[in-house]
Design an enzyme around this catalytic site. Structure first.
Site, PDB file in Angstrom:
ATOM      1  N   ASP A 173       0.891   1.113   5.482  1.00 11.64           N
ATOM      2  CA  ASP A 173       0.329   2.012   4.471  1.00 11.64           C
ATOM      3  C   ASP A 173       1.365   3.087   4.185  1.00 11.64           C
ATOM      4  O   ASP A 173       1.957   3.678   5.103  1.00 11.64           O
ATOM      5  CB  ASP A 173      -0.964   2.652   4.993  1.00 11.64           C
ATOM      6  N   GLU A 196      -2.013   1.311  -1.846  1.00 15.04           N
ATOM      7  CA  GLU A 196      -0.659   1.419  -1.313  1.00 15.04           C
ATOM      8  C   GLU A 196      -0.540   0.732   0.047  1.00 15.04           C
ATOM      9  O   GLU A 196       0.426   0.938   0.774  1.00 15.04           O
ATOM     10  CB  GLU A 196      -0.260   2.886  -1.180  1.00 15.04           C
TER      11      GLU A 196
END
Length: 502
Positions: A373, A416
């Site tokens: 992440d 993301e």
């Protein structure tokens, strides 16, 4: 007397000639004497072969003149004569004799005319039967041809109209037989083409198999010795994907015509050292780019206009099919690919995980997984805008692809967050992979798209690594949950680091 001639034929070859007369000399003598009351003498080569005179007054082999008076056994006869055709090109002499010296010349002439007419009738009868035989042979041959037997041969005799008719008939039968053979060959080709069309339906989404069918059909359709199809690979190099016949024997001509067709973007025909070659580009429907090339070649003779038209048609249809295959592959790729990063999307990732875990259980191997992440990604979007954020995600995805093996499956997990499935990888291997990727992301120097801001942008990411050992029976959800927990721990521990699950 008055013979007719017929040729004897054995298996199409002349075995001999038969000459036959429908009337013997004796019959002729009897019929003329009965009709006219005159005496009749038939001679051949000076020899009497038949006569009606009584034995006492017979000519005894005496050669009689063609006309006038003649004395036989003390009796005077007035005679008239004429010649009639005989055997082997010879002739027979026919003499009519009136015993009464006072017999009128007109009666003698009438008798001679009657004898000649009788002879002509006999000849006509023989000719009629001969004509009937020839007509019968023609009729029999025609019936055999109507049943499909084109091997029939009609005997041709002499130089008359029937001989010419028989000769024309035989020529027609020969031409029909050749045409039937051509049609049979064309039928076989058509059946083969139909079979290939059926195969193309089954292989409609297999580009190489489809081009293989097109090349074989083009080679057969235009009577070429060989042919091939080439397409461009990812680096722009030409790669042969299908061939038919001995391409190596015509390689120089094929390469020359393919180069000419590629540079001109149209169909080209060239001749090289006695070899004729045809090539046509497989262009997209808008003509913007070339999908590939199809070429054929043969020795000894150039291609005809109908052959060129057929080849161009096949190549055009092949171009449409190849473009459809490319479109289908694009749609399939888009269905499983994230548009922004080019990685697999979440759905495809779940499918891959299920397949790899099943393979792991079957073969007793390890299965690794990392989740990453981006750190403070919301701040990047808020500070530099979403276009800058998209650039960050694309560059991180590039690092993942370049770091992964062929068997690894990188994917955009969501937002993301990204993931990489690592078949045949244990927990330590997954950790080392994650650390290698983390350091490469940390080393990125990304340009700032906002031209008003100087410098470059640097980003980091946090990783969670997990693995499914070969001796455990946990499933996909457990593996993802373990990697997600490790990722959460990396975030909580300060970011830009990798944490092992467990």
């Amino acid at each position: 007397m008055a013979p007719a001639t017929s040729r004897l034929v054995d298996r199409g070859r002349t075995a001999g000639r038969l000459r036959i007369s429908m009337l013997s000399a004796e019959d002729y003598v009897r019929r003329v004497k009965r009709a006219t009351g005159l005496e009749v003498v038939v001679q051949e080569g000076g020899r009497v072969i038949a006569e009606s005179l009584p034995r006492a007054t017979a000519t005894a082999g005496r050669r009689l003149p063609a006309g006038g008076d003649v004395e036989l056994a003390g009796s005077t006869y007035r005679l008239v004569g004429f010649e009639a055709p005989g055997f082997e090109g010879g002739s027979v002499a026919i003499r009519l004799l009136g015993r009464d010296p006072d017999t009128s010349s007109r009666a003698i002439v009438v008798a001679a005319l009657a004898g000649f007419l009788l002879l002509a009738f006999s000849f006509a009868l023989a000719v009629s039967r001969s004509l009937q035989a020839q007509v019968g042979r023609l009729l029999d041959a025609a019936r055999r041809m109507s049943r499909g037997d084109f091997d029939v041969v009609v005997p041709t005799e002499g130089d008359d109209e029937f001989a010419a008719l028989g000769s024309e008939f035989n020529q027609m039968a020969s031409q029909l037989q050749a045409r039937v053979q051509e049609l049979q060959l064309e039928r076989a080709r058509l059946q083969d083409a139909i079979r290939r069309v059926g195969e193309s339906f089954a292989k409609g989404l297999d580009r190489d198999a489809l081009l293989d069918i097109v090349v074989k059909t083009a080679v057969d359709g235009v009577g070429a010795d060989c042919g091939r199809a080439v397409v461009q690979d990812g680096d722009g190099a030409s790669v042969e994907v299908a061939r038919s016949g001995d391409v190596s024997a015509r390689r120089v001509a094929l390469e020359e015509v393919e180069a000419a067709a590629a540079s001109s973007a149209r169909a080209v025909e060239i001749t090289h050292n006695g070899t004729s070659a045809l090539a046509q580009p497989l262009s997209s429907s808008e003509g913007e780019h070339v999908l590939g090339l199809i070429s054929v070649a043969r020795a000894s003779r150039p291609f005809t206009e109908p052959e060129r038209e057929l080849f161009n048609y096949l190549a055009s249809q092949a171009a449409v099919s190849v473009e459809n295959v490319d479109l289908h592959e694009t749609v399939q790729r888009q269905a499983v690919t994230d548009e922004l990063t080019g990685l697999f999307n979440h759905r495809r990732f779940q499918e891959v995980m299920a397949l790899e875990i099943e393979r792991t259980r079957r073969f007793g191997s390890d299965m690794g997984l990392i989740l990453l992440d981006m750190d403070d990604f919301k701040k990047v979007n808020d500070t530099y805008g979403h276009m800058q954020g998209d650039l960050v995600l694309r560059e991180v995805a590039r690092v993942l692809r370049e770091s992964a093996r062929e068997i690894d499956e990188p994917a955009r997990y969501g937002g993301e967050e990204m993931a990489v499935a690592l078949p045949q990888t244990d927990l330590d291997g997954a950790y080392r992979f994650a650390e290698r990727v983390r350091r490469r992301i940390e080393a990125l120097e990304l340009p700032i798209l906002d031209g008003e801001r100087p410098g470059t942008l640097r980003v980091t990411a946090s990783f969670g690594a997990a693995a499914l050992p070969s001796n455990e029976d946990a499933g996909r959800d457990a593996l993802v949950a373990a990697a997600d927990a490790a990722l959460y721990e990396a975030k909580r521990s300060g970011k830009n680091r990798t944490v092992k699950a467990g």
